[in-house]
Design a protein around this motif. Sequence first.
Motif, PDB file in Angstrom:
ATOM      1  N   ASP A 153     111.614 -64.260  14.802  1.00 17.49           N
ATOM      2  CA  ASP A 153     110.908 -65.160  15.862  1.00 17.49           C
ATOM      3  C   ASP A 153     111.089 -66.639  15.479  1.00 17.49           C
ATOM      4  N   ALA A 154     111.818 -67.044  14.365  1.00 20.23           N
ATOM      5  CA  ALA A 154     112.005 -68.386  14.184  1.00 20.23           C
ATOM      6  C   ALA A 154     113.264 -68.350  13.107  1.00 20.23           C
ATOM      7  N   GLU A 155     113.591 -69.469  12.834  1.00 18.93           N
ATOM      8  CA  GLU A 155     114.657 -69.855  11.944  1.00 18.93           C
ATOM      9  C   GLU A 155     114.427 -70.874  11.067  1.00 18.93           C
ATOM     10  N   VAL A 156     114.804 -70.965   9.818  1.00 20.77           N
ATOM     11  CA  VAL A 156     114.934 -71.834   8.739  1.00 20.77           C
ATOM     12  C   VAL A 156     116.427 -72.332   8.142  1.00 20.77           C
ATOM     13  N   ILE A 157     116.742 -73.577   8.709  1.00 20.67           N
ATOM     14  CA  ILE A 157     118.277 -74.225   8.469  1.00 20.67           C
ATOM     15  C   ILE A 157     118.269 -74.246   6.930  1.00 20.67           C
ATOM     16  N   VAL A 158     119.241 -73.800   6.256  1.00 20.03           N
ATOM     17  CA  VAL A 158     119.207 -73.952   4.891  1.00 20.03           C
ATOM     18  C   VAL A 158     120.805 -74.200   4.656  1.00 20.03           C
ATOM     19  N   GLU A 159     120.766 -75.458   4.181  1.00 17.77           N
ATOM     20  CA  GLU A 159     122.307 -76.050   3.813  1.00 17.77           C
ATOM     21  C   GLU A 159     123.123 -75.695   5.112  1.00 17.77           C
ATOM     22  N   GLY A 160     122.597 -75.998   6.198  1.00 21.19           N
ATOM     23  CA  GLY A 160     123.192 -75.922   7.488  1.00 21.19           C
ATOM     24  C   GLY A 160     123.397 -74.315   8.097  1.00 21.19           C
ATOM     25  N   ILE A 161     123.069 -73.336   7.217  1.00 21.41           N
ATOM     26  CA  ILE A 161     122.998 -72.280   7.727  1.00 21.41           C
ATOM     27  C   ILE A 161     121.496 -71.514   8.309  1.00 21.41           C
ATOM     28  N   PRO A 162     121.438 -71.260   9.499  1.00 23.92           N
ATOM     29  CA  PRO A 162     120.498 -70.591  10.143  1.00 23.92           C
ATOM     30  C   PRO A 162     120.003 -69.272   9.384  1.00 23.92           C
ATOM     31  N   VAL A 163     118.596 -69.135   9.089  1.00 26.49           N
ATOM     32  CA  VAL A 163     118.070 -68.035   8.597  1.00 26.49           C
ATOM     33  C   VAL A 163     116.843 -67.338   9.260  1.00 26.49           C
ATOM     34  N   GLY A 164     117.185 -66.315   9.918  1.00 26.00           N
ATOM     35  CA  GLY A 164     116.081 -65.707  10.615  1.00 26.00           C
ATOM     36  C   GLY A 164     114.851 -65.335  10.019  1.00 26.00           C
ATOM     37  N   ILE A 165     113.508 -65.756  10.050  1.00 27.39           N
ATOM     38  CA  ILE A 165     112.502 -65.411   9.491  1.00 27.39           C
ATOM     39  C   ILE A 165     111.430 -64.692  10.655  1.00 27.39           C
ATOM     40  N   HIS A 166     110.407 -63.990   9.890  1.00 29.54           N
ATOM     41  CA  HIS A 166     109.329 -63.464  10.708  1.00 29.54           C
ATOM     42  C   HIS A 166     107.844 -64.170  10.337  1.00 29.54           C
ATOM     43  N   ARG A 167     107.623 -65.172  11.273  1.00 27.24           N
ATOM     44  CA  ARG A 167     106.470 -66.095  11.167  1.00 27.24           C
ATOM     45  C   ARG A 167     105.174 -65.339  10.471  1.00 27.24           C
ATOM     46  N   CYS A 168     104.932 -64.083  11.137  1.00 30.14           N
ATOM     47  CA  CYS A 168     103.830 -63.234  10.802  1.00 30.14           C
ATOM     48  C   CYS A 168     103.755 -63.177   9.096  1.00 30.14           C
ATOM     49  N   ILE A 169     104.858 -62.633   8.543  1.00 36.39           N
ATOM     50  CA  ILE A 169     105.012 -62.335   7.254  1.00 36.39           C
ATOM     51  C   ILE A 169     104.976 -63.489   6.540  1.00 36.39           C
ATOM     52  N   PHE A 170     105.734 -64.572   6.768  1.00 40.87           N
ATOM     53  CA  PHE A 170     105.602 -65.667   5.953  1.00 40.87           C
ATOM     54  C   PHE A 170     104.234 -66.314   5.791  1.00 40.87           C
ATOM     55  N   ALA A 171     103.534 -66.220   6.907  1.00 41.20           N
ATOM     56  CA  ALA A 171     102.197 -66.657   6.965  1.00 41.20           C
ATOM     57  C   ALA A 171     101.014 -66.090   6.305  1.00 41.20           C
ATOM     58  N   VAL A 172     101.251 -64.837   6.276  1.00 46.57           N
ATOM     59  CA  VAL A 172     100.101 -63.815   5.418  1.00 46.57           C
ATOM     60  C   VAL A 172     100.539 -63.900   3.944  1.00 46.57           C
ATOM     61  N   ARG A 173     101.932 -64.104   3.614  1.00 42.88           N
ATOM     62  CA  ARG A 173     102.358 -64.082   2.271  1.00 42.88           C
ATOM     63  C   ARG A 173     102.141 -65.368   1.408  1.00 42.88           C
ATOM     64  N   SER A 174     102.345 -66.591   2.608  1.00 40.79           N
ATOM     65  CA  SER A 174     102.136 -67.843   1.780  1.00 40.79           C
ATOM     66  C   SER A 174     101.325 -68.801   2.711  1.00 40.79           C
ATOM     67  N   ARG A 175     100.403 -69.551   1.944  1.00 41.36           N
ATOM     68  CA  ARG A 175      99.425 -70.398   2.578  1.00 41.36           C
ATOM     69  C   ARG A 175     100.266 -71.558   3.220  1.00 41.36           C
ATOM     70  N   PHE A 176     101.259 -72.016   2.622  1.00 44.01           N
ATOM     71  CA  PHE A 176     102.217 -73.054   2.896  1.00 44.01           C
ATOM     72  C   PHE A 176     102.784 -72.935   4.361  1.00 44.01           C
ATOM     73  N   PHE A 177     103.141 -71.935   4.586  1.00 41.25           N
ATOM     74  CA  PHE A 177     103.833 -71.366   5.914  1.00 41.25           C
ATOM     75  C   PHE A 177     102.463 -71.087   6.813  1.00 41.25           C
ATOM     76  N   HIS A 178     101.446 -70.563   6.553  1.00 41.40           N
ATOM     77  CA  HIS A 178     100.317 -70.421   7.238  1.00 41.40           C
ATOM     78  C   HIS A 178     100.013 -71.629   7.983  1.00 41.40           C
ATOM     79  N   ASP A 179      99.745 -72.713   7.091  1.00 46.88           N
ATOM     80  CA  ASP A 179      99.378 -74.126   7.694  1.00 46.88           C
ATOM     81  C   ASP A 179     100.571 -74.784   8.571  1.00 46.88           C
ATOM     82  N   LEU A 180     101.772 -74.350   8.011  1.00 46.47           N
ATOM     83  CA  LEU A 180     102.726 -75.230   8.710  1.00 46.47           C
ATOM     84  C   LEU A 180     102.955 -74.588  10.096  1.00 46.47           C
TER      85      LEU A 180
END
Length: 584
Positions: A62-89
């Motif tokens: 449901d979102a993308e992180v652009i790394v070195e010009g390459i889009p990487v699909g991510i699931h914000r729910c998983i990122f948020a529960v695993r990392s406080r940084f991404f939860h706040d972001l």
Amino acid sequence: MAISAEPSSSLSFTSSSNISNGSISHKLSSASEVPSLEVISLNKLSSNLELLLVDSSYDYSDAEVIVEGIPVGIHRCIFAVRSRFFHDLFKQDKGDSEKEGKPKYCMSKLLPYGKVGHEAFLVFMNYLYTGKLKPFPMEVSTCVDNRCPHDACGPAINFAVEMMYASSIFQMSELVSLFQRRLLNFVGKALVEDVIPILVVAFHCQLNQLVSQCVDRVARSDLDIISLEKELPHEVVANIKLLRPKSQNNDEQNLEVVDPLREKRIRRIHKALDSDDVELVKLLLSESNITLDEANALHYAAAYCDPKVVSEVLGLGLADVNLQNSRGYTVLHIAAMRKEPSVIVSLLTKGAHASELTLDGRSAVSICRRLTRPKDYHAKTKQGQEANKDRICIDVLEREMRRSPMVGDASISSPLVADDLHMKLLYLENRVAFARLFFPTEAKLAMDIAHAETTSEFAGLSASKGSSGTLREVDLNETPIMRNKRLRSRMEALIKTVEMGRRYFPHCSEVLDKFMDDDMNEMFYLDKGTLDEQRIKRTRFMELKEDVHKAFTKDKAGFNHVGLSSSSSSSSLRDGLKNKVPKF
């Protein structure tokens, strides 16, 4: 019905509430069944979540992180529960959306410092989803030097540094602990210049133990303060300066008291180079008694300045392009570390020697290989795209090595010569050994002039005479630095021997060149191979004898005043070949 669980598991979770006063067998049963069931469930959950990363049919990102010009699909729910940084972001930043597209987050904007590449982010992401750390991808965590064990080369260190940045910035404390241990292991193995990126990440991630280890290693090294000031935070450099006088290796560091005025003038020259002002450099040189070589100005420009500035400094004609700094590095060695093709080519066209070695036996091309990832070296360039710089640097240096593989001005070409110190020595030992066989008097004269007999022989072809195969004694007290100095001394003596041979016996040298280039030493084993191969070897051997005789005759005609005896070399050649070659 009892649940059958797999007995083999590396994990064991036993709760004290499960332990009763029952039989031992009951306790063992309870302690084995429940944890095994948990392990099975966790492994299955991990595998299922991994499908979100490896199977395109499960792409519900449901979102993308652009790394070195390459889009990487991510699931914000998983990122948020695993990392406080991404939860706040995700709470504060909805990302950059284009109409109804997925929110996008640029990696470079998420990082306050450092770099996290595409492959490093995928490894980190895999851990977030599965709880398992994948092996590092070989194409980005190893170098293209096939002699390297990849336990402390540049790419191995840089990838671990990227993983540490990701773990620290994205607040994964267990990974921070893991990678701190890995980086601590690198500190003792790596070249001191490769410790610098470890020190930088340790400082920014506030890893005090790692900072302390790195600072101690750098303080005991011979890295110059000017380079440290360019690459490290000010307070880290201050700590290194405080430790250096207490170092156990003061004699190995350039710690002598310097004239403050002289040091100030050198720094002004460097600042002028930083400003791309070569005219100011010329003015500063004329106003002081400092030369470009004394300021190591060309080394500095090759490391930190625009390629155009390097070319302009070279154009002044005031610097020794093959000058070694206090650490034994030439300007070409520094350029190889930077991996900028235009700088390398500029130096080579001005006479830089590609075969010059550092004190520990590395050439410019071997330095470049140890810093280049397979991903970059093998990257295919499409038409119209900028060529791959890493590949260009290595190719240019390798071509120069093949064109003029020996140190100095003598052009000695052989496919056997590699960029490795041992390979150079092996080639030279073999070449001088065959010279002594074919032209014993001439070879002895050349070796006497070069004082080659005063150096210890490297275990090449000439060291393997006789059938006993006696090995050279090994001095266990000899340090690697002492050994490299001994080998370099031997190599320099052999190079001078070859140069003397070229100067005074050019025709004999031509025969040796052809012999070494064509790999004709196989002909000495005339009884090996098929009948046709043996016949060909005999024919080539007769041609070689004729070439040797003609070459000696020509050289003798030109140097009769030296008093060389034709019968001396001819009889020695006959005797040598009689013992070396089977009769036919």
